[in-house]
Design a protein around this motif. Structure first.
Motif, PDB file in Angstrom:
ATOM      1  N   ILE A 470       0.854  -1.185   0.000  1.00  0.00           N
ATOM      2  CA  ILE A 470       0.000   0.000   0.000  1.00  0.00           C
ATOM      3  C   ILE A 470       0.888   1.232   0.000  1.00  0.00           C
ATOM      4  CG2 ILE A 470      -1.747   1.282   1.278  1.00  0.00           C
ATOM      5  CD1 ILE A 470      -2.256  -1.762   2.443  1.00  0.00           C
ATOM      6  N   VAL A 471       0.710   2.074  -0.996  1.00  0.00           N
ATOM      7  CA  VAL A 471       1.486   3.312  -1.092  1.00  0.00           C
ATOM      8  C   VAL A 471       0.494   4.459  -1.244  1.00  0.00           C
ATOM      9  CG1 VAL A 471       3.179   4.594  -2.445  1.00  0.00           C
ATOM     10  CG2 VAL A 471       3.466   2.141  -2.131  1.00  0.00           C
ATOM     11  N   ASP A 472       0.614   5.480  -0.389  1.00  0.00           N
ATOM     12  CA  ASP A 472      -0.278   6.644  -0.456  1.00  0.00           C
ATOM     13  C   ASP A 472      -1.744   6.260  -0.394  1.00  0.00           C
ATOM     14  OD1 ASP A 472       1.408   8.713  -0.440  1.00  0.00           O
ATOM     15  OD2 ASP A 472       1.651   8.810  -2.628  1.00  0.00           O
ATOM     16  N   GLY A 473      -2.069   5.262   0.383  1.00  0.00           N
ATOM     17  CA  GLY A 473      -3.461   4.873   0.531  1.00  0.00           C
ATOM     18  C   GLY A 473      -3.994   3.997  -0.599  1.00  0.00           C
ATOM     19  N   ASN A 474      -3.147   3.693  -1.589  1.00  0.00           N
ATOM     20  CA  ASN A 474      -3.615   2.856  -2.695  1.00  0.00           C
ATOM     21  C   ASN A 474      -2.948   1.489  -2.668  1.00  0.00           C
ATOM     22  OD1 ASN A 474      -5.200   4.938  -3.891  1.00  0.00           O
ATOM     23  ND2 ASN A 474      -3.255   5.868  -4.544  1.00  0.00           N
ATOM     24  N   ILE A 475      -3.720   0.494  -3.019  1.00  0.00           N
ATOM     25  CA  ILE A 475      -3.157  -0.851  -3.108  1.00  0.00           C
ATOM     26  C   ILE A 475      -2.466  -0.974  -4.463  1.00  0.00           C
ATOM     27  CG2 ILE A 475      -3.723  -3.304  -3.133  1.00  0.00           C
ATOM     28  CD1 ILE A 475      -6.192  -2.519  -1.427  1.00  0.00           C
ATOM     29  N   VAL A 476      -1.197  -1.358  -4.446  1.00  0.00           N
ATOM     30  CA  VAL A 476      -0.436  -1.443  -5.698  1.00  0.00           C
ATOM     31  C   VAL A 476       0.211  -2.826  -5.796  1.00  0.00           C
ATOM     32  CG1 VAL A 476       0.022   1.023  -5.850  1.00  0.00           C
ATOM     33  CG2 VAL A 476       1.595  -0.426  -4.583  1.00  0.00           C
ATOM     34  N   ASN A 477       0.677  -3.153  -7.004  1.00  0.00           N
ATOM     35  CA  ASN A 477       1.287  -4.470  -7.199  1.00  0.00           C
ATOM     36  C   ASN A 477       2.786  -4.474  -6.998  1.00  0.00           C
ATOM     37  OD1 ASN A 477      -0.855  -6.249  -7.656  1.00  0.00           O
ATOM     38  ND2 ASN A 477      -1.197  -5.284  -9.648  1.00  0.00           N
ATOM     39  N   SER A 478       3.422  -3.288  -7.161  1.00  0.00           N
ATOM     40  CA  SER A 478       4.864  -3.220  -6.949  1.00  0.00           C
ATOM     41  C   SER A 478       5.205  -1.796  -6.517  1.00  0.00           C
ATOM     42  CB  SER A 478       5.600  -3.572  -8.238  1.00  0.00           C
ATOM     43  OG  SER A 478       5.257  -2.619  -9.227  1.00  0.00           O
ATOM     44  N   ALA A 479       6.403  -1.650  -5.940  1.00  0.00           N
ATOM     45  CA  ALA A 479       6.798  -0.323  -5.480  1.00  0.00           C
ATOM     46  C   ALA A 479       8.317  -0.236  -5.456  1.00  0.00           C
ATOM     47  CB  ALA A 479       6.235  -0.060  -4.094  1.00  0.00           C
ATOM     48  N   THR A 480       8.810   1.030  -5.523  1.00  0.00           N
ATOM     49  CA  THR A 480      10.250   1.282  -5.507  1.00  0.00           C
ATOM     50  C   THR A 480      10.532   2.510  -4.656  1.00  0.00           C
ATOM     51  OG1 THR A 480      10.371   0.462  -7.777  1.00  0.00           O
ATOM     52  CG2 THR A 480      12.280   1.696  -6.986  1.00  0.00           C
ATOM     53  N   ASP A 481      11.535   2.427  -3.801  1.00  0.00           N
ATOM     54  CA  ASP A 481      12.026   3.562  -3.010  1.00  0.00           C
ATOM     55  C   ASP A 481      10.927   4.499  -2.515  1.00  0.00           C
ATOM     56  OD1 ASP A 481      14.635   2.713  -3.343  1.00  0.00           O
ATOM     57  OD2 ASP A 481      14.847   3.769  -5.249  1.00  0.00           O
ATOM     58  N   THR A 482      10.153   4.052  -1.555  1.00  0.00           N
ATOM     59  CA  THR A 482       9.052   4.904  -1.090  1.00  0.00           C
ATOM     60  C   THR A 482       8.660   4.540   0.342  1.00  0.00           C
ATOM     61  OG1 THR A 482       6.730   5.453  -1.455  1.00  0.00           O
ATOM     62  CG2 THR A 482       7.399   3.268  -2.112  1.00  0.00           C
ATOM     63  N   ASP A 483       7.948   5.455   1.007  1.00  0.00           N
ATOM     64  CA  ASP A 483       7.298   5.103   2.263  1.00  0.00           C
ATOM     65  C   ASP A 483       6.090   4.244   1.917  1.00  0.00           C
ATOM     66  OD1 ASP A 483       9.003   6.597   3.767  1.00  0.00           O
ATOM     67  OD2 ASP A 483       7.738   8.381   3.791  1.00  0.00           O
ATOM     68  N   GLY A 484       5.740   3.323   2.758  1.00  0.00           N
ATOM     69  CA  GLY A 484       4.573   2.520   2.440  1.00  0.00           C
ATOM     70  C   GLY A 484       4.296   1.450   3.476  1.00  0.00           C
ATOM     71  N   ILE A 485       3.390   0.560   3.105  1.00  0.00           N
ATOM     72  CA  ILE A 485       2.953  -0.488   4.017  1.00  0.00           C
ATOM     73  C   ILE A 485       3.075  -1.842   3.312  1.00  0.00           C
ATOM     74  CG2 ILE A 485       0.937  -1.412   5.233  1.00  0.00           C
ATOM     75  CD1 ILE A 485      -0.056   1.432   5.542  1.00  0.00           C
ATOM     76  N   LEU A 486       3.659  -2.824   3.987  1.00  0.00           N
ATOM     77  CA  LEU A 486       3.758  -4.168   3.426  1.00  0.00           C
ATOM     78  C   LEU A 486       2.971  -5.155   4.291  1.00  0.00           C
ATOM     79  CD1 LEU A 486       7.556  -4.506   2.459  1.00  0.00           C
ATOM     80  CD2 LEU A 486       5.683  -3.536   1.120  1.00  0.00           C
ATOM     81  N   VAL A 487       2.289  -6.072   3.628  1.00  0.00           N
ATOM     82  CA  VAL A 487       1.543  -7.115   4.339  1.00  0.00           C
ATOM     83  C   VAL A 487       2.029  -8.489   3.853  1.00  0.00           C
ATOM     84  CG1 VAL A 487      -0.746  -7.991   4.916  1.00  0.00           C
ATOM     85  CG2 VAL A 487      -0.456  -5.578   4.350  1.00  0.00           C
ATOM     86  N   PHE A 488       2.403  -9.356   4.786  1.00  0.00           N
ATOM     87  CA  PHE A 488       2.886 -10.696   4.443  1.00  0.00           C
ATOM     88  C   PHE A 488       1.899 -11.769   4.909  1.00  0.00           C
ATOM     89  CE2 PHE A 488       6.579  -8.028   4.351  1.00  0.00           C
ATOM     90  CZ  PHE A 488       7.371  -8.564   3.336  1.00  0.00           C
ATOM     91  N   ASP A 489       2.120 -13.008   4.452  1.00  0.00           N
ATOM     92  CA  ASP A 489       1.225 -14.077   4.903  1.00  0.00           C
ATOM     93  C   ASP A 489       1.465 -14.430   6.365  1.00  0.00           C
ATOM     94  OD1 ASP A 489       3.680 -15.144   4.327  1.00  0.00           O
ATOM     95  OD2 ASP A 489       2.896 -17.025   3.497  1.00  0.00           O
ATOM     96  N   LYS A 490       2.728 -14.260   6.839  1.00  0.00           N
ATOM     97  CA  LYS A 490       2.963 -14.414   8.280  1.00  0.00           C
ATOM     98  C   LYS A 490       4.042 -13.455   8.733  1.00  0.00           C
ATOM     99  CE  LYS A 490       5.990 -18.373   7.624  1.00  0.00           C
ATOM    100  NZ  LYS A 490       6.344 -19.710   8.045  1.00  0.00           N
ATOM    101  N   THR A 491       4.141 -13.238  10.041  1.00  0.00           N
ATOM    102  CA  THR A 491       5.103 -12.254  10.532  1.00  0.00           C
ATOM    103  C   THR A 491       5.455 -12.484  11.993  1.00  0.00           C
ATOM    104  OG1 THR A 491       5.539  -9.904  10.853  1.00  0.00           O
ATOM    105  CG2 THR A 491       3.281 -10.610  11.182  1.00  0.00           C
ATOM    106  N   PRO A 492       6.700 -12.193  12.350  1.00  0.00           N
ATOM    107  CA  PRO A 492       7.069 -12.211  13.769  1.00  0.00           C
ATOM    108  C   PRO A 492       6.883 -10.847  14.423  1.00  0.00           C
ATOM    109  CG  PRO A 492       9.043 -12.011  12.439  1.00  0.00           C
ATOM    110  CD  PRO A 492       7.876 -11.997  11.475  1.00  0.00           C
TER     111      PRO A 492
END
Ligand code: ATP
Ligand code: MG
Length: 860
Positions: A470-492
């Protein structure tokens, strides 16, 4: 028909149509990413999303709501409130448009008895189905207004459930030429929107296509205040029976009548609105603070107080109004009746505190203004206004007002510059994550991605697959050098929850590194990593996720410490002590709890020692996972009315505490190392806060105190064990010296006065002129008193200087000359400020008074 009858009539009507009546839910929603319940639909969201089974497919409520985005409107429009009640009927996969519109029409025409020809509706431009239904109910085509997506298409986010809506307007009739041509949606006065019907029929896909939902939903909302204003035939919501008693109370307190001026109308509307909002927020356990909900509450209280000042209400008054609110609404919302005395004490305390802030701030400002006056300037620097705002907490409006009163201005550009750089700092420290979260629909992300598996209790590192970006409130398929949010299938990574902060750390993939600043769970089960991406990544990438282990360990130390603190407090003060909120960070925590009476400083040291004893005993910390009812039998404390799932986690510090908790904890208390507590503060009436440090932060704190002692030893040239006696010794010596000095001064003065020689004769009377050089007006008065004792006849003229200001005193010893007259003569040559009477006259001058000039004036 009054508001009470409308409220009850609505619920009854929908009950006859098979709806289950539910009580209003709290203003504080379950969903931690939402500030407040802003619509009737909010508490029912999990039913609409299919996450929970509803108790009935047809529901009706009157929901209390708070909308913060309307704050600035309140007082300025006749129809916006921060707190309002929303009447709603909901269909969860049951009836749809056809029935929803039929119900609405029947209720409006048969129960409310509004004339049909006054009704207009808006629809979504492509929703021809809805248009036909309205026509069938006798709304002519020219009163059905099609509008675009931003007005009449409802979406929860970029993906997920959505659909067209249709809003019902009441036509108050045109009162001028311009209004003749107005239409709903672009009218200020003539058309009032009072009911909004939402038809949730699509599930928006990531590629933007609208897939029909298998089960369609209805969600409607009608503002009680607005419909009451229509039924009671008044011009604004504020003139209805819901507000008038509050406004009358404000009139009584201020002595100003409501319709006195535009200013009084605006102020009283805003105050009445805010009085309701703050009463209800406190009843739902929000307390004033500088964060999130508490901050909104604080802002509302302050905004009301500012409006209060414009109608002479300068002493605390909201707490008085809350009683009227309670009397008006207590039958329907018992919480505002039962907790009234608590609500009033919170309000009174907050109002009093803010008043003190204002007084301190205005005192500071007065001094600055004086300084600039002396310099002959009328503009103060933006830095002063910023200091008042940022450090002292004085709102800019107040400062501006105070400056205006004395004809001053300030450098606004500089102020804005400072404000912006402060915002930048805030952004950099990345508390901006909240702003990020507000703009995204995470319900939709979760629907697309599913639940994120949390493995952070067992491990701090894992390999996982990237599911969403998620970049700037939009769901995207790829991103480069930016602030944003990542969601994974699992996480510690642990997401902020139950007061414990989110983890930080690093995520590495083949072509990128992502620095995690914060971890949040905007919806249950969806953990999102917020941070900065270096390099490129795309959905499907495999990455290794590692939590900052040292920081996590420090967070564990702090979290387990709060459990021990709670247990020890309960042991000392009784079982009624309960946590009222907490915050757990790395080696730092704060813990709020209910407490009546005084908390002696010694008491805190006893508690602190007991905690450290438990730490040293190296008690085992066990984690038990068990069904909720078993946990209660097991004796675990649960403090929140949260909906705990069936299976819960109980943290047991062996022999010390058992608590329901999802947080992360040390395995043995010995890992905590050291706990230091600060003396409790009062955060609201009946609520105390203890802040604490653990591990290395506790150690550093104590070391700094030791260093401070060394500095004091050196500066006072003594040893630690003599610091107190030395400081007492110094203080008493200073007192002695001051006394001695005063004595000497008055002896000296006496000597001067006894030896004064006549400087000149004026109208045959002797005048003694003397310049004391250093001294205040008070010193000159003392000298005058002494002169009366020793000189007997004639007049004296004394001058002195202090801090750049010169003073002059003319005093008569025998009433032969008029002191005032002499002062007036001097004024003609030296531009003094001042006055007096026959006996004594005094003045001041920013500069030097030349004594020779004075003598010349009198012909000496
Ligand atoms: P407006 O455009 O007037 O701000 P809205 O489109 O934001 O209204 P909705 O979100 O559709 O309103 O809410 C449904 C109903 O709730 C509205 O028709 C209105 O009756 C009521 N309502 C919404 N916001 C407020 C508010 N701030 N104060 C009072 N009532 C409100
Ligand atoms: Mg609105």
């Amino acid at each position: 028909m009054n508001s009470k009858e409308i409220r009850e009539g609505f619920l009854k009507y929908f009950e006859t149509k098979g709806h289950l009546r539910l009580k209003s839910f709290s203003l504080v929603p379950q969903d931690p990413t939402l500030l407040f319940t802003a619509a009737g639909m909010v508490p029912l969201k999990s039913y609409f999303l299919g996450e929970e089974i509803p108790p009935s497919r047809r529901i009706t409520t009157v929901q209390k709501c708070v909308r913060t985005n309307d704050i600035e409107n309140v007082g300025n429009t006749p129809r916006h409130h921060t707190f309002f009640e929303m009447l709603g009927n909901f269909s969860i996969g049951d009836y749809f448009k056809e029935e929803a519109i039929a119900f609405a029409m029947e209720f409006i025409l048969d129960f409310l008895k509004l004339p049909k020809e006054r009704l207009w509706v808006t629809i979504y431009k492509d929703d021809l189905e809805t248009k036909e239904i309205w026509k069938k109910h006798g709304i002519p085509e020219e009163r059905i207004i099609p509008l675009g997506e931003e007005d009449n298409f409802w979406m929860m986010g970029p993906v997920g459930p959505c659909g067209p809506c249709s809003e019902i307007y009441y036509d108050r009739g045109a009162i001028n030429e311009k209004e003749e041509h107005e239409l709903p949606g672009s009218s200020e006065r003539r058309f009032l929107e009072f009911w909004s019907l939402v038809f949730t029929q699509y599930d928006r896909q990531i590629d933007g296509t609208l897939k029909p939902l298998p089960r369609k939903n209805i969600d409607t909302g009608m503002g009680l205040e607005r419909i009451t204003s229509i039924i009671e035939g008044v011009d604004s919501d504020f003139e209805t029976d819901l507000f008038m008693p509050i406004i009358e109370h404000i009139e009584k307190l201020s002595g100003v009548s409501y319709k006195n001026s535009d200013r009084s109308i605006r102020a009283m509307r805003a105050i009445a609105d805010h009085a309701r909002a703050v009463t209800f927020l406190i009843a739902d356990h929000v307390i004033p603070s500088n964060e999130k909900r508490g901050y909104v509450l604080r802002r509302l209280i302050r905004r009301a107080m500012l409006f209060g000042r414009s109608i002479n209400l300068t002493e605390p008054f909201l707490y008085k109004l809350s009683e009227t609110v309670s009397n008006l609404m207590g039958d329907i919302y018992p919480e505002v009746k039962e907790d009234l005395s608590y609500i009033q004490s919170v309000l009174k305390e907050e109002e009093t505190k803010f008043n003190t802030t204002l007084k301190d701030g205005l005192y500071y400002l007065d001094n600055v203004i004086e300084d600039y006056k002396k310099k002959g300037e009328k503009e103060i620097p933006g830095d002063v206004v910023f200091y008042l705002y940022d450090t002292l907490g004085v709102p800019v409006e107040i400062t501006e007002l105070a400056l205006k009163e004395v004809g001053f201005t300030y450098n606004k550009e500089r102020f804005e510059e400072l404000l912006e750089s402060q915002r930048e700092k805030a952004r950099a420290s990345f508390k901006g994550s909240e702003a990020f979260l507000e703009r995204v629909s995470f319900g939709a992300v979760k629907n697309a991605v599913g639940s994120v598996e949390f493995v952070g209790y067992e491990t701090l590192e894992t390999v996982a697959t990237l599911k969403s970006i998620i970049v700037d409130g939009n769901i995207v398929n790829s991103a480069t050098d930016t602030d944003g949010i990542l969601v994974f299938d699992k996480t510690p990574f642990y997401a902020e929850k139950g007061g414990q902060v989110g983890d930080t750390g690093i995520i590495k993939g083949e072509n990128f590194e992502f620095e995690v600043y914060d971890t949040q769970a905007p919806v249950e089960g969806l953990t999102v990593h917020i941070g900065k991406l270096n390099g490129s990544t795309k959905v499907g990438d495999i990455a290794s996720l590692s939590v900052d282990a040292l920081r996590r360990q420090a967070i564990k130390r702090a979290h387990t410490s709060t459990h021990i603190l709670q247990a020890v407090l309960r042991k000392h003060f009784g079982e009624n002590i309960m946590q009222q909120g907490s915050e757990v960070k790395d080696d730092e925590f704060r813990f709020d709890f209910n407490f009546q009476g005084t908390f002696e400083p010694e008491e805190l040291f006893r508690i602190e020692k007991e905690i450290n004893e438990i730490v040293l005993k190296n008690k085992k910390v066990n984690v038990h996972v068990m069904p909720f009812n078993k946990a209660k039998e097991f004796g675990a404390l649960a403090f929140f009315e949260e909906k705990y799932g069936d299976v819960v986690r109980v943290i047991e510090v062996e022999g010390v505490s058992k608590e329901l908790c999802g947080g992360t904890h040390v395995s043995n208390t010995g890992e905590i190392g050291l706990v230091v507590l600060m003396q409790p503060k009062t955060v609201a009436s009946g609520i105390k806060r203890i802040e604490g440090l653990t591990g290395l932060k506790a150690y550093d704190f104590l070391t700094n105190k030791r260093k401070l002692i060394t500095v004091l030893e050196n500066s006072l040239k003594t040893q630690e064990d003599k610091l107190v006696s030395k400081s007492e010794e110094i203080q008493s010596k200073v007192k002695e010296l001051e006394k001695e000095l005063a004595n000497l001064k008055s002896k000296l003065l006496e000597g001067v006065i006894r030896n004064l020689e006549e400087t000149l004769k004026f109208k045959g009377t002797p005048i003694y002129v003397y310049d004391f050089k250093e001294g205040t007006l008070n010193d000159l008065r003392k000298a005058y008193d002494l002169s009366k004792k020793y000189l007997k006849e004639g007049s004296v003229i004394f001058t002195s200087k202090f801090n750049g200001t010169s003073f002059i005193l003319v005093g008569s010893l025998d009433d032969k000359l008029s002191s005032l007259e002499i002062l007036e003569m001097i004024k003609e040559v030296v531009s003094l400020k001042g006055g007096g009477n026959e006996r004594i006259a005094q003045g001041s001058f920013d500069g030097i008074i030349e004594i020779e000039k004075v003598i010349n004036i009198l012909g000496g």
